[in-house]
Design a protein around this motif. Structure first.
Motif, PDB file in Angstrom:
ATOM      1  N   ASN A  65       1.049  -1.651  -0.023  1.00  0.00           N
ATOM      2  CA  ASN A  65       0.272   0.029  -0.166  1.00  0.00           C
ATOM      3  C   ASN A  65       0.862   1.522   0.245  1.00  0.00           C
ATOM      4  O   ASN A  65       0.515   2.086   0.185  1.00  0.00           O
ATOM      5  N   MET A  66       1.862   1.503  -0.399  1.00  0.00           N
ATOM      6  CA  MET A  66       2.993   2.001  -0.966  1.00  0.00           C
ATOM      7  C   MET A  66       2.502   2.841  -2.351  1.00  0.00           C
ATOM      8  O   MET A  66       3.341   4.339  -2.062  1.00  0.00           O
ATOM      9  N   TYR A  67       1.437   2.358  -3.103  1.00  0.00           N
ATOM     10  CA  TYR A  67       1.579   3.044  -4.651  1.00  0.00           C
ATOM     11  C   TYR A  67       0.336   2.731  -4.784  1.00  0.00           C
ATOM     12  O   TYR A  67      -0.466   1.625  -4.718  1.00  0.00           O
ATOM     13  N   SER A  68      -0.567   3.997  -4.916  1.00  0.00           N
ATOM     14  CA  SER A  68      -2.062   3.962  -5.828  1.00  0.00           C
ATOM     15  C   SER A  68      -1.905   3.931  -6.721  1.00  0.00           C
ATOM     16  O   SER A  68      -0.971   4.401  -7.613  1.00  0.00           O
ATOM     17  N   THR A  69      -2.834   2.990  -7.375  1.00  0.00           N
ATOM     18  CA  THR A  69      -3.047   2.366  -8.727  1.00  0.00           C
ATOM     19  C   THR A  69      -4.318   4.127  -9.331  1.00  0.00           C
ATOM     20  O   THR A  69      -4.838   5.615  -8.035  1.00  0.00           O
ATOM     21  N   ALA A  70      -3.829   4.508 -10.983  1.00  0.00           N
ATOM     22  CA  ALA A  70      -4.760   5.575 -11.261  1.00  0.00           C
ATOM     23  C   ALA A  70      -6.350   5.537 -11.527  1.00  0.00           C
ATOM     24  O   ALA A  70      -7.303   4.615 -11.437  1.00  0.00           O
ATOM     25  N   SER A  71      -7.000   6.447 -11.128  1.00  0.00           N
ATOM     26  CA  SER A  71      -7.985   6.375 -11.516  1.00  0.00           C
ATOM     27  C   SER A  71      -8.916   6.515 -12.747  1.00  0.00           C
ATOM     28  O   SER A  71      -7.829   7.196 -13.831  1.00  0.00           O
ATOM     29  N   ARG A  75      -7.471   6.924 -16.614  1.00  0.00           N
ATOM     30  CA  ARG A  75      -7.113   5.843 -17.740  1.00  0.00           C
ATOM     31  C   ARG A  75      -8.311   6.170 -18.681  1.00  0.00           C
ATOM     32  O   ARG A  75      -7.651   6.030 -19.898  1.00  0.00           O
ATOM     33  N   GLN A  76      -9.143   7.163 -18.566  1.00  0.00           N
ATOM     34  CA  GLN A  76     -10.041   7.867 -20.045  1.00  0.00           C
ATOM     35  C   GLN A  76      -8.423   8.379 -20.842  1.00  0.00           C
ATOM     36  O   GLN A  76      -8.542   9.062 -22.129  1.00  0.00           O
ATOM     37  N   GLU A  77      -8.016   9.724 -20.208  1.00  0.00           N
ATOM     38  CA  GLU A  77      -6.978   9.941 -20.342  1.00  0.00           C
ATOM     39  C   GLU A  77      -5.524   9.550 -20.999  1.00  0.00           C
ATOM     40  O   GLU A  77      -5.116   9.642 -22.726  1.00  0.00           O
ATOM     41  N   ILE A  78      -5.521   8.297 -20.742  1.00  0.00           N
ATOM     42  CA  ILE A  78      -4.324   7.665 -21.448  1.00  0.00           C
ATOM     43  C   ILE A  78      -5.538   6.988 -22.505  1.00  0.00           C
ATOM     44  O   ILE A  78      -4.884   6.798 -23.754  1.00  0.00           O
ATOM     45  N   ASP A  79      -6.367   6.739 -22.711  1.00  0.00           N
ATOM     46  CA  ASP A  79      -7.139   5.767 -23.832  1.00  0.00           C
ATOM     47  C   ASP A  79      -6.452   6.642 -24.831  1.00  0.00           C
ATOM     48  O   ASP A  79      -6.676   6.041 -25.623  1.00  0.00           O
ATOM     49  N   LYS A  80      -7.496   7.903 -24.708  1.00  0.00           N
ATOM     50  CA  LYS A  80      -7.299   9.034 -25.437  1.00  0.00           C
ATOM     51  C   LYS A  80      -6.454   9.607 -25.839  1.00  0.00           C
ATOM     52  O   LYS A  80      -5.752   9.910 -27.411  1.00  0.00           O
ATOM     53  N   GLN A  81      -5.078   9.177 -25.603  1.00  0.00           N
ATOM     54  CA  GLN A  81      -3.425   9.782 -25.855  1.00  0.00           C
ATOM     55  C   GLN A  81      -3.345   8.309 -26.885  1.00  0.00           C
ATOM     56  O   GLN A  81      -2.574   8.216 -27.317  1.00  0.00           O
ATOM     57  N   THR A  82      -3.511   6.927 -26.375  1.00  0.00           N
ATOM     58  CA  THR A  82      -3.713   5.988 -27.100  1.00  0.00           C
ATOM     59  C   THR A  82      -3.871   6.001 -28.428  1.00  0.00           C
ATOM     60  O   THR A  82      -3.240   5.334 -29.530  1.00  0.00           O
ATOM     61  N   LYS A  83      -5.418   6.485 -28.661  1.00  0.00           N
ATOM     62  CA  LYS A  83      -5.815   6.685 -29.418  1.00  0.00           C
ATOM     63  C   LYS A  83      -5.025   7.513 -31.113  1.00  0.00           C
ATOM     64  O   LYS A  83      -5.183   7.826 -31.630  1.00  0.00           O
ATOM     65  N   GLU A  84      -4.912   8.582 -30.007  1.00  0.00           N
ATOM     66  CA  GLU A  84      -4.222  10.078 -30.975  1.00  0.00           C
ATOM     67  C   GLU A  84      -3.194   9.454 -31.029  1.00  0.00           C
ATOM     68  O   GLU A  84      -2.059   9.374 -33.222  1.00  0.00           O
ATOM     69  N   TYR A  85      -2.035   8.370 -30.654  1.00  0.00           N
ATOM     70  CA  TYR A  85      -0.445   7.441 -30.470  1.00  0.00           C
ATOM     71  C   TYR A  85      -0.514   6.567 -31.528  1.00  0.00           C
ATOM     72  O   TYR A  85      -0.109   6.644 -32.573  1.00  0.00           O
TER      73      TYR A  85
END
Length: 127
Positions: A65-71, A75-85
């Protein structure tokens, strides 16, 4: 006599994780800029082993529990960037095909990788 001051485990882990991330970037740069195949292979090997080490540390930190996962918003922003790439890669592939006389570029299509990932439960990329 001197007093020893110990850094808390969480702070130490974050420091090492940050250093591993930096080293990964440096190895990736060195590998992509190497003109000698043997040197490129060496940096690629170092990159892969460092990515594995970074992934192991991340998993250990997450299990403690030293590192929390992304909100989900991230994830939506990552998906958006993935489509652009992916669009950029398609344009690059088309450009290379035009310049190389329709020969196939030697890199895999990102969309194929993305489809494979969507069909599997979420796994970190470093495994």
């Amino acid at each position: 006599m001197y007093q020893q001051h110990h850094m808390p485990d969480e702070d130490l882990a974050y420091t090492v994780l940050a250093d591993l991330k930096r080293v990964v970037r440096e190895y990736a740069t060195a590998a992509t800029e190497s003109t000698c195949p043997e040197v490129r292979q060496m940096f690629t090997h170092l990159l892969n082993s460092t990515l594995k080490l970074q992934g192991n540390l991340f998993q250990a930190m997450q299990s403690q529990n030293m590192y929390s996962t992304a909100s989900s918003a991230l994830r939506q922003e990552i998906d958006k960037q993935t489509k652009e790439y992916q669009q950029t890669q398609q344009k690059t592939t088309q450009y290379l095909q035009q310049r190389l006389g329709n020969s196939q570029p030697s890199f895999p299509q990102y969309g194929q990788f993305q489809q494979q990932q969507q069909n599997q439960p979420h796994q970190p990329f470093y495994m």
